[in-house]
Design an enzyme around this catalytic site. Structure first.
Site, short mmCIF file in Angstrom:
data_model
loop_
_atom_site.label_atom_id
_atom_site.label_comp_id
_atom_site.label_asym_id
_atom_site.label_seq_id
_atom_site.Cartn_x
_atom_site.Cartn_y
_atom_site.Cartn_z
CB SER A 143 -0.84 0.01 1.28
OG SER A 143 -1.54 1.23 1.40
CE1 TYR A 156 -4.08 -3.00 5.24
CE2 TYR A 156 -3.57 -0.67 4.96
CZ TYR A 156 -3.89 -1.90 4.42
OH TYR A 156 -4.01 -2.05 3.06
#
Ligand SMILES: NC(=O)c1ccc[n+]([C@@H]2O[C@H](COP(=O)([O-])OP(=O)(O)OC[C@H]3O[C@@H](n4cnc5c(N)ncnc54)[C@H](OP(=O)(O)O)[C@@H]3O)[C@@H](O)[C@H]2O)c1
Length: 272
Positions: A143, A156
């Site tokens: 990401s 995360y």
């Protein structure tokens, strides 16, 4: 090294979003596929669409990647049922939003297992096969917040940084052995991700800018394999975040802290 109609592709998290779009993109290239996620009915439906698009062989297996060891199991099953593996796409994942103080270690451990460790297990199981043939490609779907962390997504971000770091280091280890490694860093993408994310009581989402379609990410994955790209970052918002981080890490962290603590206060106020 992607060979149309020949390269065998394993995709985790193929029942929705980016993984589903990647399954269709590789079907267009007539690649045999091995698809993994927990929801069998969805995998079965997606497998049928992949066959209609031209994938000559599609096997789908329901597995829960939060169970330690499943990452290796799926590679073994792929080698046995498809008769080989050329491209391993570690994509399955979910998010947890909220302050670290509200996320107990067992929730972090499960997130780690699904987002990072299961991928590591798959890579470790696939590497002997890739190294023996001096060929193969590993894709890690990380990401842009695996490049610059944002507040209230710490757990995360930790998993996404780990994926990006693993991919970057492996790229250097494996390039002389014929094995490619790509790290894909999407920004906000319109999938089930936000809905599936676990949220603490603050209930904020952390989306950054306008969401792109999962098909854009799928095409980036194909491009990465075809052209042996080391890393691809996606979305204007995501690229801006990485640019600001390069320009001034400290200023960027201060700005993010300000933005996200305001968002946190606003969503707390809405919830009371
Ligand atoms: N959407 C975004 O904004 C965004 C941005 C950057 C990076 N990413 C990354 O992109 C990847 C794909 O996410 P997405 O956006 O496509 O989200 P999504 O639509 O929610 O898809 C997630 C996939 O992961 C699978 N999965 C989740 N937990 C699993 C488990 N325990 N075992 C096996 N499979 C599991 C889900 O399948 P089942 O539920 O059927 O198991 C689903 O197929 C993730 O790694 C995510 O971190 C997403």
């Amino acid at each position: 090294m992607l060979k149309t109609g020949v390269s065998k592709v394993l995709i985790t998290g193929a029942s929705a979003g980016i993984g589903e779009a990647a399954a269709y993109a590789f079907s267009d290239l007539k690649c045999p596929l091995f698809l993994v996620a927990r929801r069998q009915e969805r995998l079965t439906r997606i497998a049928e669409s992949c066959r209609q698009k031209g994938a000559p062989q599609v096997i789908c297996q329901a597995h829960d990647l939060s169970v330690p060891g499943k990452g290796a199991t799926i590679v073994q099953e792929c080698l046995e049922t498809l008769g080989g593996l050329d491209v391993l796409i570690c994509n399955a994942g979910y998010g947890i939003y909220g302050p670290v103080a509200k996320i107990p270690p067992d929730q972090m451990a499960r997130l780690w297992q699904v987002n990072y460790q299961s991928g590591y297990e798959s890579i470790h199981a696939a590497l002997p096969h890739f190294l023996e043939r001096k060929e193969g490609h590993i894709v890690l779907v990380s990401s842009v917040i695996g490049k610059k962390a944002i507040p209230f997504s710490a757990t995360y971000c930790a998993t996404k940084f780990a994926q990006a770091g693993l991919g970057d280091a492996m790229w250097g280890e494996l390039r002389e052995h014929g094995v490619g490694v790509s790290v894909i860093c999407p920004g906000a993408t319109a999938t089930e991700f936000q809905r599936a994310a676990q949220k603490t009581e603050c209930q904020q989402n952390t989306s950054w800018g306008v969401a792109q379609s999962p098909e854009v990410v799928a095409q980036a994955i194909v491009r990465a394999v075809q052209h042996k790209k080391r890393e691809i970052r996606l979305t204007a918002g995501g690229k801006l975040l990485c640019f600001l981080e390069r320009l001034s890490p400290s200023l960027t962290s201060h700005a993010l802290a300000w933005i996200f603590s305001r968002r946190q206060k606003n969503s707390q106020a809405e919830n009371t």
